[in-house]
Write an enzyme that holds these catalytic residues in place. Structure first.
Site, PDB file in Angstrom:
ATOM      1  CD1 TRP A   2       6.886   1.077 -17.946  1.00 51.96           C
ATOM      2  CD2 TRP A   2       5.487   2.804 -16.923  1.00 51.96           C
ATOM      3  NE1 TRP A   2       6.565   1.923 -18.914  1.00 51.96           N
ATOM      4  CE2 TRP A   2       5.698   2.697 -18.470  1.00 51.96           C
ATOM      5  CE3 TRP A   2       4.892   3.631 -16.030  1.00 51.96           C
ATOM      6  CZ2 TRP A   2       5.185   4.087 -19.067  1.00 51.96           C
ATOM      7  CZ3 TRP A   2       4.333   4.597 -16.835  1.00 51.96           C
ATOM      8  CH2 TRP A   2       4.243   4.869 -18.122  1.00 51.96           C
ATOM      9  CD  GLU A  61       6.092  -5.014 -21.718  1.00 51.44           C
ATOM     10  OE1 GLU A  61       5.962  -4.329 -20.651  1.00 51.44           O
ATOM     11  OE2 GLU A  61       5.222  -4.796 -22.780  1.00 51.44           O
ATOM     12  CB  VAL A  80      -0.511  -0.769 -13.170  1.00 51.25           C
ATOM     13  CG1 VAL A  80      -1.199  -0.112 -14.402  1.00 51.25           C
ATOM     14  CG2 VAL A  80       0.217  -2.177 -13.748  1.00 51.25           C
ATOM     15  CB  ILE A  81       0.338   4.684 -11.042  1.00 51.26           C
ATOM     16  CG1 ILE A  81       1.250   4.058 -10.249  1.00 51.26           C
ATOM     17  CG2 ILE A  81      -0.549   5.944 -10.682  1.00 51.26           C
ATOM     18  CD1 ILE A  81       2.397   5.100  -9.778  1.00 51.26           C
ATOM     19  CD  GLU A 105      -4.851  13.081 -18.277  1.00 48.55           C
ATOM     20  OE1 GLU A 105      -4.662  14.014 -17.823  1.00 48.55           O
ATOM     21  OE2 GLU A 105      -4.968  12.961 -19.521  1.00 48.55           O
ATOM     22  CB  THR A 106      -6.525   6.587 -21.141  1.00 46.89           C
ATOM     23  OG1 THR A 106      -5.590   5.576 -20.828  1.00 46.89           O
ATOM     24  CG2 THR A 106      -6.365   8.120 -21.654  1.00 46.89           C
ATOM     25  CG  HIS A 146      -2.707   2.139 -21.256  1.00 43.54           C
ATOM     26  ND1 HIS A 146      -1.502   2.432 -20.853  1.00 43.54           N
ATOM     27  CD2 HIS A 146      -2.571   1.193 -22.064  1.00 43.54           C
ATOM     28  CE1 HIS A 146      -0.371   1.519 -21.551  1.00 43.54           C
ATOM     29  NE2 HIS A 146      -1.099   0.719 -22.503  1.00 43.54           N
TER      30      HIS A 146
HETATM   31  N1  LIG Z   1       1.530   2.943 -16.901  1.00 47.20           N
HETATM   32  C1  LIG Z   1       2.331   2.093 -16.455  1.00 47.20           C
HETATM   33  C2  LIG Z   1       3.093   1.045 -17.394  1.00 47.20           C
HETATM   34  N2  LIG Z   1       2.870   1.097 -18.732  1.00 47.20           N
HETATM   35  C3  LIG Z   1       3.436   0.280 -19.604  1.00 47.20           C
HETATM   36  C4  LIG Z   1       2.909  -1.052 -19.868  1.00 47.20           C
HETATM   37  O1  LIG Z   1       3.352  -1.999 -18.706  1.00 47.20           O
HETATM   38  C5  LIG Z   1       3.712  -1.855 -21.095  1.00 47.20           C
HETATM   39  O2  LIG Z   1       4.989  -2.139 -20.912  1.00 47.20           O
HETATM   40  C6  LIG Z   1       3.689  -1.029 -22.559  1.00 47.20           C
HETATM   41  O3  LIG Z   1       1.935  -1.129 -22.662  1.00 47.20           O
HETATM   42  C7  LIG Z   1       4.064  -1.607 -23.812  1.00 47.20           C
HETATM   43  O4  LIG Z   1       3.724  -2.938 -23.769  1.00 47.20           O
HETATM   44  N3  LIG Z   1       3.311  -0.133 -17.154  1.00 47.20           N
HETATM   45  C8  LIG Z   1       3.539  -0.312 -15.482  1.00 47.20           C
HETATM   46  O5  LIG Z   1       4.234  -1.451 -14.852  1.00 47.20           O
HETATM   47  N4  LIG Z   1       2.994   0.513 -14.707  1.00 47.20           N
HETATM   48  C9  LIG Z   1       2.229   1.778 -15.118  1.00 47.20           C
HETATM   49  O6  LIG Z   1       1.889   2.486 -14.353  1.00 47.20           O
HETATM   50  C1  LIG Z   2      -1.312   2.924 -16.663  1.00 45.22           C
HETATM   51  C2  LIG Z   2      -0.605   3.570 -17.601  1.00 45.22           C
HETATM   52  O1  LIG Z   2      -0.358   3.051 -18.901  1.00 45.22           O
HETATM   53  C3  LIG Z   2      -0.717   5.204 -17.701  1.00 45.22           C
HETATM   54  O2  LIG Z   2       0.784   5.622 -17.731  1.00 45.22           O
HETATM   55  C4  LIG Z   2      -1.626   5.554 -18.861  1.00 45.22           C
HETATM   56  O3  LIG Z   2      -1.743   6.874 -18.412  1.00 45.22           O
HETATM   57  P1  LIG Z   2      -2.767   7.641 -19.486  1.00 45.22           P
HETATM   58  O4  LIG Z   2      -4.134   6.664 -19.204  1.00 45.22           O
HETATM   59  O5  LIG Z   2      -3.127   8.872 -18.674  1.00 45.22           O
HETATM   60  O6  LIG Z   2      -2.440   7.402 -20.941  1.00 45.22           O
END
Ligand SMILES: Nc1c(NC[C@H](O)[C@H](O)[C@H](O)CO)[nH]c(=O)[nH]c1=O
Ligand SMILES: CC(=O)[C@@H](O)COP(=O)(O)O
Length: 159
Positions: free
Chosen positions: A31, A67, A90-91, A94-95, A97
């Site tokens: 990612w 992972e 990890v950026i 909106e949520t 997550h």
């Molecule tokens: N949004 C980002 C992610 N999302 C994916 C998660 O890390 C993971 O692969 C998924 O939830 C499945 O388990 N990962 C990043 O490294 N950076 C992001 O901005």
């Molecule tokens: C940090 C992330 O997984 C990102 O891609 C989630 O974006 P969102 O919170 O807008 O679904």
């Protein structure tokens, strides 16, 4: 702001141990590959700069930062791996997550390090946006990959 115009990679390299015989694993999240690729280059080049051998660096990709913990564990369990460097970005979206991923990977990497009694380095950027990420992956605030590699080397001096 504490980091404004500051090179966060301005670290001491005094008294680093000899790592010519140490084996490193670099685990990289796919990612945001533009960012994580720059982190990887920084970490890889820094390991070589301070004495590691190319043949002693193992590189593994995982889908995302979530992972990284399992990827780190698969490397740390190996008797011939002395330290693991985890790189990700990890950026904020909106949520919430973002929050769950960041907390999970921080806790997961810590647990792997303690379980296998090996340095497992948290080289994961958690920026609000792409610009902040690039600033810390070879931009005005340095390269978190460089820092992660130096941290791994320094931790190997602790027995
Ligand atoms: N949004 C980002 C992610 N999302 C994916 C998660 O890390 C993971 O692969 C998924 O939830 C499945 O388990 N990962 C990043 O490294 N950076 C992001 O901005
Ligand atoms: C940090 C992330 O997984 C990102 O891609 C989630 O974006 P969102 O919170 O807008 O679904």
């Amino acid at each position: 702001m504490s980091t404004a115009l500051k090179n966060l990679s301005d670290f001491s390299t005094a008294n680093l141990p000899d790592v010519s015989q140490k084996r490193f694993a670099i685990v990289v999240a796919e990612w945001n590959t533009e960012v994580t690729g720059a982190l990887y280059t920084g970490a890889y080049d820094t390991l070589l700069k301070y004495g590691a051998q190319e043949s002693n660096i193992v590189s593994v990709q995982v889908p995302g930062s979530f992972e990284l913990s399992l990827g780190a564990q698969k490397m740390a369990v190996k008797a011939d791996i002395d330290a693991v460097i985890c790189l990700g970005c990890v950026i904020q979206g909106e949520t919430r997550h973002f929050d769950f991923i960041c907390q999970a990977v921080a806790d997961g990497i810590t647990n792997v390090s303690l379980k296998y009694n090996k340095p497992v380095i948290f080289g994961v950027l958690t920026p609000n946006n792409q610009e902040q990420a690039m600033d810390r992956a070879g931009g005005k605030h340095g390269n978190k990959g460089d820092e992660a590699a130096i941290t791994a080397i320094k931790m190997l001096a602790i027995n």
